[in-house]
Design a protein around this motif. Structure first.
Motif, PDB file in Angstrom:
ATOM      1  N   VAL A 114       0.879  -1.171   0.000  1.00 24.81           N
ATOM      2  CA  VAL A 114       0.000   0.000   0.000  1.00 24.81           C
ATOM      3  C   VAL A 114       0.915   1.219   0.000  1.00 24.81           C
ATOM      4  O   VAL A 114       2.114   1.116   0.260  1.00 24.81           O
ATOM      5  N   THR A 115       0.328   2.392  -0.304  1.00 22.85           N
ATOM      6  CA  THR A 115       1.135   3.611  -0.313  1.00 22.85           C
ATOM      7  C   THR A 115       0.921   4.389   0.982  1.00 22.85           C
ATOM      8  O   THR A 115      -0.073   4.199   1.702  1.00 22.85           O
ATOM      9  N   LYS A 116       1.856   5.272   1.243  1.00 18.36           N
ATOM     10  CA  LYS A 116       1.770   6.117   2.430  1.00 18.36           C
ATOM     11  C   LYS A 116       0.505   6.978   2.395  1.00 18.36           C
ATOM     12  O   LYS A 116      -0.158   7.179   3.418  1.00 18.36           O
ATOM     13  N   SER A 117       0.163   7.482   1.238  1.00 19.30           N
ATOM     14  CA  SER A 117      -1.020   8.343   1.119  1.00 19.30           C
ATOM     15  C   SER A 117      -2.306   7.558   1.334  1.00 19.30           C
ATOM     16  O   SER A 117      -3.302   8.116   1.818  1.00 19.30           O
ATOM     17  N   ASP A 118      -2.314   6.261   0.949  1.00 16.88           N
ATOM     18  CA  ASP A 118      -3.503   5.439   1.216  1.00 16.88           C
ATOM     19  C   ASP A 118      -3.846   5.461   2.704  1.00 16.88           C
ATOM     20  O   ASP A 118      -5.021   5.544   3.091  1.00 16.88           O
ATOM     21  N   VAL A 119      -2.802   5.375   3.514  1.00 16.41           N
ATOM     22  CA  VAL A 119      -3.014   5.319   4.959  1.00 16.41           C
ATOM     23  C   VAL A 119      -3.340   6.708   5.507  1.00 16.41           C
ATOM     24  O   VAL A 119      -4.315   6.889   6.249  1.00 16.41           O
ATOM     25  N   GLN A 120      -2.557   7.705   5.131  1.00 12.94           N
ATOM     26  CA  GLN A 120      -2.723   9.039   5.703  1.00 12.94           C
ATOM     27  C   GLN A 120      -4.082   9.650   5.364  1.00 12.94           C
ATOM     28  O   GLN A 120      -4.723  10.265   6.234  1.00 12.94           O
TER      29      GLN A 120
END
Length: 1018
Positions: A114-120
């Protein structure tokens, strides 16, 4: 993980159980998470990963919650299914809460496909998961916290693992990142010193915030330097990326210790440098240190340095380490630091750390606070003799009669700045008339080394050789206090080497021939008597303290002081009598008329002096006289634990219990009366205070002058009913006794080797013995049981047990039992020793008792393992008059067993809970007694608002001690308005908590606060 930093084998404080907590979604368990777990474990990183069995119920609790709170950092495997799990999201919220969003404890997110932006920003699968939770509506009350936690963790740059990253590389990167970011492990310190102000002073010299250059600090003195520098290390370690703590340098660089090359390897290894080949010489090791660490900001502690070669090999210059590095050196020998400066041109700041004379607590060496009137001239004369290095003799003596202040003068000299500068190495021991060589040399070694506990079990010859080795080559001052005979000098002198460098030996003695025999410098210093003005000044200070003396009393007061002929002990003793009388001329005149006319120079045998001292005895109330005389059973210069002394007074019948009345609960108890008696003896200057309790008033340990002790022994010998034998050295011959008639012995005390102790009790007289006291040096062994069983009238027993015994049921008159050690932890009182008043055990004991009868007399019970049987006895009133209770809460119970609950007897006013990781017990399960005045909680991990709120409702609580453990909340709320209405003393030591709060109006009567070793406290 043994991550840090010490060759001492450092371990974490009790509140840290894991290095890393792994948070992950179930489907990664057998693949990536499993591989990461084993990679961490292989690097000795203590890692927690849960099992599905732990996830039972609807809320995050139990082992999972504890694991998060007790982990030093967390790793989050953020896969696409992570937000679908309510458990994962609850874990995430708790992790971010404990870590302050990653600012207090490290949080390492691993973005697994997953990407960092998906989580944030909750995009893609994360958006779907949150919408799904919202639609279901079951956890809407948690959605805001979940989203906030995801947003916060998404701001943290972590490790990526996707189709472009090989697993092997990802795992290596994560392990390397964990190793770098894992908070340093604090050194484990048993019984911290409690010297916060000194630590802050030393820390300020290090200028931690400055990174301009490398700085060296040398810590020297007589205190427990190793422990002091370990506490300092814990305070400053978080400021450095890498560190090393090398302890016991003097021992490790001798022939058996492996040498400097091994220490060089240890230093590099602890600094994170890989050592592929063995360092063959110190020259190569020095080059390696300089080359590898020259650009790194490091913290290095070199503990117990005793020669310049150690410094040259491990810290030869400030250019060996990067800017901002800090090198801390501890040594007993200040000249080693000076030599390092001289030979290498290195600036070394210095800090002197010394303990109190008696117990290492600067705030508690009460004896040193005595008024030392009239010593300056004596001080100057002795100092001048110590400076005479060209003299062929290296012994200086202080010779004078008892009571003139030899020890006080010697201590003033020993602690002076002038002597510290003159003699980098100093040691002190008290010899006394009755001495044990082993103890004399152990005391010398304790002065010379920082590792005091290491030498407890050495044989006598080993101690002697250690002392000789420590002194060899050093410029030293050794004080031999209170030497009585030439034989003592013969036994000591061969281990005090003549280094021909100005080293000196200072002897204090009453006898001139001892000084001549030791070839002391001429003239022997004869201590001056107080003049008239000095005598009056000391008398006035003792009687009035800070108050002014009324003018009409000064003439008679000066006359009384003058009658003491300038002898400090006589002045203080008579002042003790005067201070208890009416402040009138008639009352003081009566005392003056009792004083005999005497001349110090004519009173060679001290007969008149003893008459003066006896006045203080005659002036005592009759009920207190036997209590005072009892002090004579203790060896010379013995530190007396007041609690033990009072229990002995009670057993001997010197303190009668209060009458049984309806007002019994409000009546003074025997222990209270004993404390009043002791305070009276202190006020009369018959007893010296060494250490007070935390309330600042009650006395913990005390001591008596050897002349006062002689008075006790002399007066006891006149009493045919006082049949006590005290063996200071060994059981073959007694050197101190209250009477010499063994056939009438009632009390036996063994402070030395008690071999064949039973030979002093004729079989036909065994029924007379009611006190049997063994010091800690004696281990009661199997086979000797019958000797004690025959003492059918024994009322007091103090002993170390080496096996489980059925001894106690035969001693049905026993009132006090002190168990100093009992490895098998079983005390059988099931047959009901109905007379027992006090049971104390250093280790926790399992209690077996007879449920058919109640123990009406039992008042003190320490320390008992709280199992189901002890719970039953306490909850059902089998100890109805118990006032002091100590419980060990340990993990011996199975989880399947019924949880414990405890209703403390209402009579209990002192409660101590030692909380050793119990599996099935909560502090909430205790119903605290309503009359509790003091409670101590040790090693509890459940400090929270609920516990403090419950304690705050105990209206009578006056002393609260929290020692070791963890607050389950980041902020510990100490109390609301009106809570702890009577609390006077609050002590908190080594508790993991970030913030303390309390409302206005809480603890309104608080007088004393001690907060120590709470390193996370903001």
């Amino acid at each position: 993980m043994a991550s840090s930093s010490s060759d001492q084998g450092a371990t974490p404080y009790s509140h840290f159980k894991y290095d890393v907590f792994l948070s992950f979604k179930g489907y990664t368990r057998l693949r990536f998470t499993d591989a990461l777990y084993h990679a961490l474990v292989n690097k000795r990183i203590e890692t927690f990963r849960d099992s599905e069995k732990l996830r039972i119920g609807q809320e995050l609790e139990g082992a999972l919650l504890e694991a998060i709170e007790r982990s030093r950092m967390s790793i989050l495997i953020l896969c696409d299914e992570y937000p679908t799990s309510k458990w994962c999201l609850d874990e995430l919220v708790k992790i971010m809460e404990c870590s302050h969003n990653g600012t207090k404890r490290p949080v390492l997110p691993v973005y697994y496909y997953v990407t960092k932006s998906d989580v944030q920003y909750q995009l893609n699968e994360y958006a779907k998961a949150m919408i799904d939770h919202q639609n279901k509506g079951r956890y809407n009350h948690k959605l805001k916290a979940w989203r906030s936690a995801l947003s916060q963790v998404g701001k943290i740059y972590g490790q990526r693992c996707n189709q472009n990253t090989p697993w092997g590389m990802a795992l290596d990167n994560i392990v390397e990142e964990v190793t770098k970011r894992l908070p340093p492990m604090p050194l484990c310190i048993d019984r911290p010193l409690g010297c916060d102000s000194e630590l802050e002073e030393a820390k300020s010299l290090l200028e931690i915030d400055s990174r301009a250059t490398c700085l060296m600090l040398g810590i020297h003195g007589d205190g427990e330097l190793s422990k002091f520098v370990a506490e300092l290390y814990n305070k400053i370690r978080p400021h450095f990326v890498t560190a090393s703590f090398l302890s016991n340098m003097s021992e490790k660089t001798n022939e058996s210790g492996g040498g400097l090359e091994d220490l060089q390897e240890t230093l590099l290894s602890e600094m994170g440098e890989e050592i592929k080949t063995k360092i063959g010489s110190t020259f190569k090791g020095s080059s390696e240190i300089k080359q590898r660490l020259g650009q790194k900001r490091v913290l290095l502690v070199l503990d117990d340095v005793d020669n310049i070669k150690q410094l040259k090999s491990l810290a030869g210059g400030i250019d060996w380490f990067g800017p901002g590095s800090r090198i801390i050196i501890t040594t007993r020998y200040e000249d080693v630091l000076d030599e390092h400066v001289l030979n290498n041109g290195i600036e070394v700041k210095k800090y002197c750390y010394d303990e109190g004379e008696f117990d290492g607590n600067k705030g508690s060496y009460t004896m040193m606070e005595e008024n030392i009137v009239g010593l300056q001239k004596d001080f100057d004369e002795v100092i001048n003799q110590l400076k005479e290095e060209d003299s062929p003799r290296n012994v200086v003596s202080i010779v004078c009669m008892g009571g003139l202040g030899k020890t006080t003068l010697a201590r003033k000299i020993y602690n002076s700045k002038e002597v510290r500068k003159l003699f980098p190495c100093r040691a002190w021991t008290t010899v006394s008339k009755e001495y044990m060589e082993k103890e004399v040399f152990r005391n010398l070694l304790n002065s010379l080394t920082s590792q005091k506990s290491k030498y407890e079990n050495l044989r006598e010859e080993e101690l002697k050789e250690k002392v000789r080795k420590c002194l060899n080559g050093k410029k030293y001052l050794v004080v031999l206090d209170d030497v009585w005979e030439t034989e003592a000098w013969d036994k000591l002198k061969d281990y005090l080497p003549d280094n021909k460098n100005g080293s000196m030996i200072l002897i204090t003695t009453r006898k001139n021939h001892v000084a001549y025999y030791a070839r002391s410098k001429d003239p022997h210093h004869q201590q001056n008597f107080l003049d008239k003005d000095q005598s009056w000044e000391m008398f006035r200070n003792k009687v009035f303290g800070r108050e002014e003396c009324p003018h009409h009393l000064e003439p008679i007061g000066r006359s009384i002081a003058e009658s003491c002929k300038g002898l400090p002990l006589a002045v203080k003793t008579i002042a003790g009598i005067v201070s208890k009388r009416e402040r009138s001329e008639d009352a003081w005149e009566k005392i003056k008329n009792l004083l005999p006319y005497w001349s110090v120079f004519e009173d060679k045998e001290g007969v008149k002096l003893m008459q003066i001292l006896k006045l203080s005895y005659d002036d005592l109330p009759e009920k207190m006289k036997p209590c005072f005389l009892y002090l004579g059973v203790y060896p010379e210069d013995c530190k007396i634990r007041v609690r033990d002394l009072i229990e002995l007074w009670i057993v001997e019948g010197f303190i009668q219990p209060p009458e049984h009345t309806r007002m019994r609960s409000k009546a003074l108890q025997p222990e209270d009366i004993g404390e009043q008696y002791l305070k009276e003896l202190v006020d009369r200057n018959l007893v010296q205070v060494i250490h007070r309790k935390s309330d600042g008033e009650s006395v913990r340990t005390c001591q008596i002058h050897d002349l006062i002790r002689e008075l006790c022994i002399t007066e006891s010998a006149r009493n045919i009913n006082a049949r006590k034998l005290s063996f200071s050295c060994n059981a073959r011959s007694y050197t101190c006794s209250a009477t010499c008639n063994e056939s009438r012995t009632c009390s036996l005390f063994f402070f030395g080797d008690p071999e064949n102790w039973s030979s002093h009790i004729p079989p036909e007289e065994s029924f007379r013995v009611h006190v049997l006291y063994f010091s800690t040096s004696f281990l009661y062994k199997e086979g000797e049981e019958e000797n004690i069983k025959n003492l059918l009238h024994l009322r007091y027993l103090r002993v170390r047990l080496s096996f489980t015994t059925n001894l106690l049921p035969t001693l049905d008159k026993l009132e006090t039992l002190r168990i100093l050690d009992n490895p098998l932890e079983i005390v059988d009182i099931r047959f009901g020793i109905e007379q027992l008043n006090y049971v104390r055990s250093v280790t926790g004991v399992k209690l077996l008792a007879d449920t058919r009868r109640r123990m009406q007399n039992l008042r003190t019970l320490y320390h008992v393992c709280l199992d189901s049987e002890a719970e039953f006895l306490l909850n059902n009133g089998y100890f109805p008059n118990l006032t002091s209770l100590g419980l060990n809460l340990s993990s011996f119970r199975k989880k399947t067993m019924k949880p414990l609950s405890l209703h403390c007897p209402k009579s209990v006013n002192k409660l101590k809970l030692c909380y050793y990781n119990p599996e099935n017990f909560s502090l909430d399960a205790i119903v605290f007694p309503p009359n509790l005045t003091k409670i101590s909680l040790l090693c509890t991990n459940e400090l929270n608002y609920g516990v403090m709120n419950a304690l705050g409702r105990i209206a009578s609580l006056r002393v609260l001690k929290l020692c070791g453990g963890l607050s389950s909340d980041e902020t510990l709320h100490l109390g609301g308005a009106g809570s702890f209405p009577q609390l006077k003393v609050f002590i908190m030591r080594a508790v993991s908590v970030s913030y303390l709060t309390m409302e206005e109006g809480a603890m309104p009567r608080l007088r004393r606060v001690f907060i120590r070793e709470c390193f996370e406290l903001e």
